[in-house]
Write a protein that holds these residues in place. Structure first.
Motif, mmCIF file in Angstrom:
data_model
loop_
_atom_site.group_PDB
_atom_site.id
_atom_site.type_symbol
_atom_site.label_atom_id
_atom_site.label_comp_id
_atom_site.label_asym_id
_atom_site.label_seq_id
_atom_site.Cartn_x
_atom_site.Cartn_y
_atom_site.Cartn_z
ATOM 1 N N LYS A 257 23.070 -10.858 -10.196
ATOM 2 C CA LYS A 257 23.487 -11.133 -9.230
ATOM 3 C C LYS A 257 23.182 -9.424 -8.251
ATOM 4 C CE LYS A 257 27.664 -12.637 -5.480
ATOM 5 N NZ LYS A 257 28.396 -13.079 -5.682
ATOM 6 N N VAL B 288 35.897 -11.403 -23.677
ATOM 7 C CA VAL B 288 34.313 -12.085 -23.274
ATOM 8 C C VAL B 288 33.374 -11.485 -24.089
ATOM 9 C CG1 VAL B 288 32.405 -11.774 -21.194
ATOM 10 C CG2 VAL B 288 35.326 -12.115 -20.790
ATOM 11 N N TYR C 277 37.627 -7.560 -20.580
ATOM 12 C CA TYR C 277 36.211 -7.186 -21.471
ATOM 13 C C TYR C 277 36.148 -7.723 -22.588
ATOM 14 C CZ TYR C 277 31.445 -5.044 -21.595
ATOM 15 O OH TYR C 277 30.465 -4.780 -22.755
ATOM 16 N N ASP D 226 24.536 -7.188 -11.082
ATOM 17 C CA ASP D 226 25.018 -7.727 -11.918
ATOM 18 C C ASP D 226 25.054 -8.534 -12.980
ATOM 19 O OD1 ASP D 226 25.214 -10.224 -11.071
ATOM 20 O OD2 ASP D 226 27.132 -10.290 -10.532
ATOM 21 N N GLN E 235 25.985 -3.568 -16.037
ATOM 22 C CA GLN E 235 24.985 -3.463 -14.278
ATOM 23 C C GLN E 235 24.353 -3.108 -14.671
ATOM 24 O OE1 GLN E 235 28.006 -5.163 -12.952
ATOM 25 N NE2 GLN E 235 29.363 -5.315 -14.800
ATOM 26 N N ASN F 57 24.829 -11.915 -14.176
ATOM 27 C CA ASN F 57 24.407 -12.305 -13.828
ATOM 28 C C ASN F 57 22.845 -12.254 -12.964
ATOM 29 O OD1 ASN F 57 25.920 -14.212 -15.484
ATOM 30 N ND2 ASN F 57 27.314 -13.929 -13.665
ATOM 31 N N SER G 81 32.390 -5.035 -10.017
ATOM 32 C CA SER G 81 32.155 -6.067 -9.632
ATOM 33 C C SER G 81 33.106 -7.365 -11.007
ATOM 34 C CB SER G 81 30.771 -5.807 -11.459
ATOM 35 O OG SER G 81 30.257 -6.344 -11.690
ATOM 36 N N HIS G 82 32.989 -8.179 -10.445
ATOM 37 C CA HIS G 82 33.799 -8.672 -11.017
ATOM 38 C C HIS G 82 33.592 -9.039 -12.109
ATOM 39 C CE1 HIS G 82 36.798 -8.410 -7.424
ATOM 40 N NE2 HIS G 82 35.746 -8.406 -7.205
ATOM 41 N N THR G 83 32.363 -9.246 -12.451
ATOM 42 C CA THR G 83 31.538 -9.697 -13.769
ATOM 43 C C THR G 83 31.335 -8.593 -14.733
ATOM 44 O OG1 THR G 83 30.314 -11.398 -12.410
ATOM 45 C CG2 THR G 83 29.824 -10.845 -15.091
#
Length: 201
Positions: free
Chosen positions: A37, A129, A126, A33, A60, A35, A54-56
């Protein structure tokens, strides 16, 4: 939810073309993701599909590589991978969902509309953000430009003050030197024309 389908092919020197990979070849799929991760890290066959959520919001990273170097060496270092990515409600097979949950046509249509509304909501989140990150970047850039301009102004002012003091001292020294030279010239001329009336100590 994101679904990806891939197919790997090896380069064949004899036919001078890419051919389907042998069954023993494996492909490792790794997904990260924004971050950094790890969301998915699994080895599949030469052809397959993978799914992750993915929750972020953000970009990706999907990395697909062979699990063994012998296949790449066998193919002369050339492997071609076909990749098909589907995002959001496009990943759902509503025909299978209707058969599994025994939904009527109206219920299935409502299910599709709910999935679309959920996808629109995720897209709006999104965009919020992204807007927040862009605003923070703009504010940071404006602040740096302001401080850089102030620093340049201070350097220019200090350089100007130093140059003025240096030039002032230079001209004062020149003026003193010129005054002394003028006095000596005047005395020499006076002694030349009036040597009896003036004695220079």
């Amino acid at each position: 939810m994101v679904t990806g389908k891939y197919k790997a092919q090896l380069w064949d020197k004899r036919s001078n073309n890419f051919l389907d990979s042998p069954p023993g070849m494996g492909m490792h799929v790794e997904v990260k993701d924004p971050n950094n991760k790890v969301l998915l890290s699994k080895t599949y066959g030469s052809e397959g599909a993978f799914t992750f959520t993915s929750h972020t919001p953000g970009e990706q990273q999907i990395c697909i590589h062979s699990n063994s170097t012998k296949w790449s060496l066998f193919a002369g270092g050339k492997i071609r991978v076909y990749l098909d990515i589907q995002v959001g409600e496009h990943t759902n097979d509503y025909g299978k969902i209707a058969e599994k949950d025994k939904l009527t046509e109206l219920q299935l249509r409502v299910r599709q509309l709910l999935d679309q509304v959920e996808q629109i909501q995720k897209e709006q989140n999104y965009q919020r953000v992204r807007e927040s990150r862009f605003r923070q970047t703009s504010e940071s850039t404006n602040s740096r430009v302001l401080w850089w301009s102030l620093a340049q102004t201070c350097v220019l002012v200090l350089a100007g003050v130093w140059q003025m003091r240096h030039l002032k001292g230079f001209f004062e020294a020149k003026k003193t030197c010129l005054n002394n030279d003028t006095l000596h010239i005047f005395l020499n001329v006076f002694m030349k024309f009036c040597p009896k009336h003036f004695v220079l100590s």
